[in-house]
Design an enzyme around this catalytic site. Structure first.
Site, PDB file in Angstrom:
ATOM      1  N   CYS A 114       0.818  -1.225   0.000  1.00  0.00           N
ATOM      2  CA  CYS A 114       0.000   0.000   0.000  1.00  0.00           C
ATOM      3  C   CYS A 114       0.850   1.274   0.000  1.00  0.00           C
ATOM      4  CB  CYS A 114      -0.956   0.011   1.185  1.00  0.00           C
ATOM      5  SG  CYS A 114      -2.121  -1.350   1.116  1.00  0.00           S
ATOM      6  N   HIS A 250      -3.330   7.574   1.784  1.00  0.00           N
ATOM      7  CA  HIS A 250      -3.733   6.237   1.339  1.00  0.00           C
ATOM      8  C   HIS A 250      -5.145   5.998   1.858  1.00  0.00           C
ATOM      9  CE1 HIS A 250      -3.993   2.061   0.598  1.00  0.00           C
ATOM     10  NE2 HIS A 250      -3.761   1.672   1.832  1.00  0.00           N
ATOM     11  N   ASN A 280     -10.143   0.091  -0.505  1.00  0.00           N
ATOM     12  CA  ASN A 280      -8.684   0.160  -0.421  1.00  0.00           C
ATOM     13  C   ASN A 280      -8.098  -0.444  -1.705  1.00  0.00           C
ATOM     14  OD1 ASN A 280      -5.969  -0.185   0.126  1.00  0.00           O
ATOM     15  ND2 ASN A 280      -6.281  -0.955   2.198  1.00  0.00           N
TER      16      ASN A 280
HETATM   17  O1  UT7 Z   1      -3.939  -0.687   3.281  1.00  0.00           O
HETATM   18  C1  UT7 Z   1      -3.083  -1.400   4.088  1.00  0.00           C
HETATM   19  C2  UT7 Z   1      -3.251  -1.035   5.473  1.00  0.00           C
HETATM   20  N1  UT7 Z   1      -4.481  -1.561   5.980  1.00  0.00           N
HETATM   21  C3  UT7 Z   1      -5.188  -0.838   6.799  1.00  0.00           C
HETATM   22  O2  UT7 Z   1      -4.838   0.289   7.059  1.00  0.00           O
HETATM   23  C4  UT7 Z   1      -6.358  -1.471   7.465  1.00  0.00           C
HETATM   24  C5  UT7 Z   1      -6.292  -1.158   8.927  1.00  0.00           C
HETATM   25  N2  UT7 Z   1      -7.362  -1.737   9.718  1.00  0.00           N
HETATM   26  C6  UT7 Z   1      -8.660  -1.378   9.619  1.00  0.00           C
HETATM   27  O3  UT7 Z   1      -9.028  -0.606   8.740  1.00  0.00           O
HETATM   28  C7  UT7 Z   1      -9.629  -1.892  10.668  1.00  0.00           C
HETATM   29  O4  UT7 Z   1      -8.889  -2.547  11.659  1.00  0.00           O
HETATM   30  C8  UT7 Z   1     -10.691  -2.850  10.085  1.00  0.00           C
HETATM   31  C9  UT7 Z   1     -11.712  -2.081   9.253  1.00  0.00           C
HETATM   32  C10 UT7 Z   1     -10.028  -3.919   9.267  1.00  0.00           C
HETATM   33  C11 UT7 Z   1     -11.454  -3.516  11.241  1.00  0.00           C
HETATM   34  O5  UT7 Z   1     -11.988  -2.557  12.151  1.00  0.00           O
HETATM   35  P1  UT7 Z   1     -11.734  -2.710  13.712  1.00  0.00           P
HETATM   36  O6  UT7 Z   1     -12.505  -1.646  14.371  1.00  0.00           O
HETATM   37  O7  UT7 Z   1     -10.251  -2.724  13.960  1.00  0.00           O
HETATM   38  O8  UT7 Z   1     -12.403  -4.092  14.047  1.00  0.00           O
HETATM   39  P2  UT7 Z   1     -11.733  -5.442  14.616  1.00  0.00           P
HETATM   40  O9  UT7 Z   1     -10.811  -6.051  13.625  1.00  0.00           O
HETATM   41  O10 UT7 Z   1     -11.196  -5.204  15.997  1.00  0.00           O
HETATM   42  O11 UT7 Z   1     -13.013  -6.363  14.712  1.00  0.00           O
HETATM   43  C12 UT7 Z   1     -14.138  -6.014  15.537  1.00  0.00           C
HETATM   44  C13 UT7 Z   1     -15.217  -7.074  15.364  1.00  0.00           C
HETATM   45  C14 UT7 Z   1     -14.694  -8.497  15.483  1.00  0.00           C
HETATM   46  O12 UT7 Z   1     -15.665  -9.245  16.192  1.00  0.00           O
HETATM   47  P3  UT7 Z   1     -15.455  -9.607  17.754  1.00  0.00           P
HETATM   48  O13 UT7 Z   1     -14.176 -10.381  17.798  1.00  0.00           O
HETATM   49  O14 UT7 Z   1     -15.369  -8.278  18.439  1.00  0.00           O
HETATM   50  O15 UT7 Z   1     -16.672 -10.393  18.077  1.00  0.00           O
HETATM   51  C15 UT7 Z   1     -14.661  -8.979  14.060  1.00  0.00           C
HETATM   52  O16 UT7 Z   1     -14.820 -10.378  13.960  1.00  0.00           O
HETATM   53  O17 UT7 Z   1     -15.790  -6.977  14.056  1.00  0.00           O
HETATM   54  C16 UT7 Z   1     -15.847  -8.268  13.467  1.00  0.00           C
HETATM   55  N3  UT7 Z   1     -15.788  -8.130  12.007  1.00  0.00           N
HETATM   56  C17 UT7 Z   1     -16.864  -7.953  11.233  1.00  0.00           C
HETATM   57  N4  UT7 Z   1     -18.162  -7.863  11.528  1.00  0.00           N
HETATM   58  C18 UT7 Z   1     -19.032  -7.674  10.524  1.00  0.00           C
HETATM   59  C19 UT7 Z   1     -14.684  -8.132  11.215  1.00  0.00           C
HETATM   60  N5  UT7 Z   1     -15.037  -7.961   9.927  1.00  0.00           N
HETATM   61  C20 UT7 Z   1     -16.395  -7.841   9.916  1.00  0.00           C
HETATM   62  C21 UT7 Z   1     -17.341  -7.645   8.893  1.00  0.00           C
HETATM   63  N6  UT7 Z   1     -18.637  -7.566   9.243  1.00  0.00           N
HETATM   64  N7  UT7 Z   1     -16.999  -7.517   7.592  1.00  0.00           N
END
Ligand code: UT7
Length: 323
Positions: A114, A250, A280
């Site tokens: 990225c 980005h 992304n």
């Molecule tokens: O481009 C390269 C660099 N990449 C990035 O910059 C991405 C960086 N990360 C992010 O953008 C965020 O971390 C995400 C959008 C990927 C995730 O958001 P988050 O607030 O960090 O959520 P999380 O990973 O801590 O997950 C929270 C909950 C989890 O459930 P539990 O364990 O709390 O029960 C996940 O399983 O959200 C759940 N979850 C979803 N729920 C519904 C993960 N993906 C989904 C989904 N729909 N698609």
């Protein structure tokens, strides 16, 4: 006088197929509301079957040539940032070279995931500053839809396909803060974090693989590192955030974009945001945002822009340029 790499043309290309968040609700335990609120993404484009990264890149580069009123043989080099090249080799950049009808110069790919476009811009600026090239086409192009695990809701809803291009030209500028062109760059990587974002396959392991990401860990690094690299690049240029007209980040997550702007003390009115429409697109996201920002009438000649990105590696960095 200072020889600088000045943007003289921009272009982008997005594949025709648009996929709204709601499409994922049929096959995954997810909702439009979750995707919007956690990432800011509303839709993304996916390449058609058989449509490869070099196809998208060629369309974007041709648009940048048209914008500049030049032809392919006016260009000395192509630097293409991608992690999803058509083939293992030759480079996607040489495929673009042939497709554009460019019969001279040189072309190569840069792979920094990225952060790829920031790395490519830095390379192109160095090629121009050192006199090895007078005009360089810098492209970011990706088909991340090819490396998604469609059963993994935590990644497959986040990424999209697309391409953007900037045509840079060597110009002698007075050597002041007001110069047009690239003023400074800051590049970083830390391979100890390789397990946070990677593809679990490749040539040497004999499979294509799928993208794997510990999203919340990458998020933590992004918030910490992006404002810092942007401020380092500004400092290197003898500037600070008060000089900035536009942050062009980005486009991975609206919350990261907002957090970085806040840390830099800049309002969201000074940020180009396209994540809602593109998702992304990895190395393509910054040139897409620059080209769209210009087309919207936001970015104008003379504006001071700071771009910043982070991704797999981890690799991250920033570039300061005056449009
Ligand atoms: O481009 C390269 C660099 N990449 C990035 O910059 C991405 C960086 N990360 C992010 O953008 C965020 O971390 C995400 C959008 C990927 C995730 O958001 P988050 O607030 O960090 O959520 P999380 O990973 O801590 O997950 C929270 C909950 C989890 O459930 P539990 O364990 O709390 O029960 C996940 O399983 O959200 C759940 N979850 C979803 N729920 C519904 C993960 N993906 C989904 C989904 N729909 N698609």
């Amino acid at each position: 006088m200072t020889r600088r790499a000045v943007v003289i043309g921009t272009g982008h290309y997005l594949p025709e197929r648009v996929v709204e968040n709601t499409e994922f609700e049929a096959t995954l335990d997810t909702t439009d509301e979750w995707i919007r609120s956690r990432s800011g993404i509303e839709r993304r484009h996916f390449a058609a079957e058989g449509q490869t990264t070099s196809h998208l890149a060629t369309r974007a580069a041709q648009a940048a040539l048209d914008d500049a009123g030049l032809t392919a043989d006016d260009v000395d080099a192509i630097v293409l940032a991608t992690s999803t090249a058509d083939l293992t080799f030759p480079s996607a950049a040489t495929m673009v070279q042939a497709a554009l009808g460019m019969t001279r110069g040189f072309a190569f790919d840069v792979q920094a995931v990225c952060a790829g476009f920031v790395y490519a811009l830095s390379n192109a600026s160095a090629l121009i500053a050192s006199g090895q090239a007078n005009r360089v086409m810098v492209i970011g192009a990706e088909t991340f839809s090819r490396i998604m695990d469609w059963t993994d809701r935590s990644t497959c809803v986040l990424f999209g396909d697309g391409a953007g291009a900037l045509l840079l030209e060597a110009q002698d500028q007075p050597g002041t803060k007001d110069d047009r062109g690239i003023h400074s760059t800051d590049l970083n990587s830390d391979g100890r974090h390789k397990d946070l974002l990677y593809v679990d396959g490749g040539v040497s392991t004999q499979s294509t693989g799928h993208l794997r990401m510990q999203g919340n860990q990458v998020f933590r690094h992004a918030v910490e590192k992006l404002a810092k690299t942007a401020n380092t690049a500004l400092d290197r240029a003898g500037m600070d955030s008060t000089d900035v007209d536009w942050i062009v980040p980005h486009q991975a997550n609206i919350r990261i974009i907002q957090g970085t702007a806040k840390k830099m003390g800049l309002p969201m009115e000074k940020v180009i945001v396209t994540v809602q429409d593109h998702g992304n697109t990895s190395a393509a996201s910054i040139p897409l945002a620059l080209s769209v920002g210009k087309a919207r009438g936001q970015i104008k000649e003379g504006d001071l822009i700071v771009t910043e990105a982070i991704g797999g590696g981890l690799a991250w960095g920033a570039v300061v340029l005056r449009w």
